[in-house]
Write a protein that holds these residues in place. Structure first.
Motif, PDB file in Angstrom:
ATOM      1  N   ASN A  41       0.871  -1.166   0.000  1.00 40.81           N
ATOM      2  CA  ASN A  41       0.000   0.000   0.000  1.00 40.81           C
ATOM      3  C   ASN A  41       0.911   1.220   0.000  1.00 40.81           C
ATOM      4  OD1 ASN A  41      -1.378   2.315   1.237  1.00 40.81           O
ATOM      5  ND2 ASN A  41      -3.100   0.905   1.491  1.00 40.81           N
ATOM      6  N   GLU A  42       0.970   1.910  -1.132  1.00 42.52           N
ATOM      7  CA  GLU A  42       1.922   3.012  -1.275  1.00 42.52           C
ATOM      8  C   GLU A  42       1.740   4.093  -0.220  1.00 42.52           C
ATOM      9  OE1 GLU A  42       3.124   4.467  -5.319  1.00 42.52           O
ATOM     10  OE2 GLU A  42       1.624   2.982  -5.947  1.00 42.52           O
ATOM     11  N   SER A  76       7.207  -4.407  -2.461  1.00 42.35           N
ATOM     12  CA  SER A  76       6.618  -3.420  -3.365  1.00 42.35           C
ATOM     13  C   SER A  76       7.043  -1.998  -2.997  1.00 42.35           C
ATOM     14  CB  SER A  76       5.093  -3.529  -3.372  1.00 42.35           C
ATOM     15  OG  SER A  76       4.564  -3.129  -2.113  1.00 42.35           O
ATOM     16  N   LEU A  77       7.511  -1.775  -1.764  1.00 42.51           N
ATOM     17  CA  LEU A  77       8.009  -0.450  -1.390  1.00 42.51           C
ATOM     18  C   LEU A  77       9.102  -0.030  -2.365  1.00 42.51           C
ATOM     19  CD1 LEU A  77       8.850   0.764   2.173  1.00 42.51           C
ATOM     20  CD2 LEU A  77      10.359   1.266   0.294  1.00 42.51           C
ATOM     21  N   ALA A  81       8.905   2.661  -5.519  1.00 44.91           N
ATOM     22  CA  ALA A  81       9.869   3.772  -5.495  1.00 44.91           C
ATOM     23  C   ALA A  81      10.506   4.015  -6.859  1.00 44.91           C
ATOM     24  CB  ALA A  81      10.946   3.519  -4.443  1.00 44.91           C
ATOM     25  N   LYS A  82      10.439   3.043  -7.754  1.00 45.32           N
ATOM     26  CA  LYS A  82      10.981   3.236  -9.104  1.00 45.32           C
ATOM     27  C   LYS A  82      10.173   4.285  -9.871  1.00 45.32           C
ATOM     28  CE  LYS A  82      12.766  -0.169 -11.450  1.00 45.32           C
ATOM     29  NZ  LYS A  82      14.214   0.027 -11.510  1.00 45.32           N
ATOM     30  N   ASN A  84       7.336   6.203  -8.092  1.00 48.83           N
ATOM     31  CA  ASN A  84       6.728   7.156  -7.167  1.00 48.83           C
ATOM     32  C   ASN A  84       7.828   8.062  -6.615  1.00 48.83           C
ATOM     33  OD1 ASN A  84       5.826   8.373  -4.692  1.00 48.83           O
ATOM     34  ND2 ASN A  84       4.131   6.917  -4.638  1.00 48.83           N
ATOM     35  N   GLU A  85       7.844   9.311  -7.066  1.00 51.65           N
ATOM     36  CA  GLU A  85       8.922  10.240  -6.699  1.00 51.65           C
ATOM     37  C   GLU A  85       8.956  10.530  -5.198  1.00 51.65           C
ATOM     38  OE1 GLU A  85      11.441  11.289  -8.618  1.00 51.65           O
ATOM     39  OE2 GLU A  85      10.615  10.015 -10.184  1.00 51.65           O
ATOM     40  N   ASP A  86       7.797  10.565  -4.545  1.00 51.66           N
ATOM     41  CA  ASP A  86       7.773  10.806  -3.092  1.00 51.66           C
ATOM     42  C   ASP A  86       8.444   9.663  -2.350  1.00 51.66           C
ATOM     43  OD1 ASP A  86       6.421  13.219  -3.384  1.00 51.66           O
ATOM     44  OD2 ASP A  86       4.445  12.300  -3.137  1.00 51.66           O
ATOM     45  N   LEU A  87       8.098   8.444  -2.727  1.00 54.15           N
ATOM     46  CA  LEU A  87       8.674   7.271  -2.075  1.00 54.15           C
ATOM     47  C   LEU A  87      10.173   7.188  -2.360  1.00 54.15           C
ATOM     48  CD1 LEU A  87       7.684   5.085  -0.215  1.00 54.15           C
ATOM     49  CD2 LEU A  87       7.013   3.740  -2.190  1.00 54.15           C
ATOM     50  N   LYS A  88      10.550   7.464  -3.604  1.00 55.74           N
ATOM     51  CA  LYS A  88      11.969   7.466  -3.981  1.00 55.74           C
ATOM     52  C   LYS A  88      12.742   8.481  -3.135  1.00 55.74           C
ATOM     53  CE  LYS A  88      12.976   7.301  -8.334  1.00 55.74           C
ATOM     54  NZ  LYS A  88      13.190   7.613  -9.760  1.00 55.74           N
TER      55      LYS A  88
END
Length: 148
Positions: A41-42, A76-77, A81-82, A84-88
């Motif tokens: 879940n992003e 999936s985190l 992140a590949k 999703n710029e926020d997660l990256k």
């Protein structure tokens, strides 16, 4: 006239910057923490990254050893992140503060994941034999368990 405003602004910045650091230095001892991520879940994953950063802000990166153990759907985190710029940005920011992102080999093998191509900024050095076994191992080594 400008000097009259610059000095109070500089003093205010110093006042707001120091209390958290001073409080953390006197309030919290050094900590070893393992964050457990096994959900896909992003938004929840971004929330977990915020929790980790808030934890570092409270204690100080130089006073912490933090590991993020990902297994099952938690890998999936690094997949999200590949793209999703926020997660990256969170992953990059946390890695710069010596947070270790650890990836379960059982999940990699079971799901036929290519570490170099499917996961953001992961390498063979990040692989642990078993996510669940590693969580137990770290707890036995004095790490506090957190599952955001």
């Amino acid at each position: 006239m400008k000097k009259r405003f610059i000095l109070p602004l500089a003093m205010a910045a110093a006042v707001f910057a120091l209390p958290g650091t001073a409080l953390a230095d006197s309030y919290y001892s050094e900590q070893k923490v393992v964050y457990h991520v096994n959900h896909d879940n992003e938004q929840r994953q971004i929330g977990a990254m915020r929790n980790i950063q808030n934890h570092i802000n409270a204690v100080g990166a130089d006073r912490m050893s933090i590991k993020v153990v990902m297994h099952g759907n938690g890998l999936s985190l690094l997949q999200h992140a590949k793209s999703n710029e926020d997660l990256k940005a969170f992953v990059d920011q946390l890695k710069m503060q010596d947070v270790d992102f650890q990836v379960c080999n059982n999940t990699v093998v079971g799901r036929n994941i290519d570490i170099a191509n499917d996961l953001y900024d992961a390498s063979e050095d990040d692989i642990i034999p078993s996510g669940v076994a590693h969580l137990s191992h770290l707890q036995q080594d004095g790490y506090t368990y957190v599952r955001p």
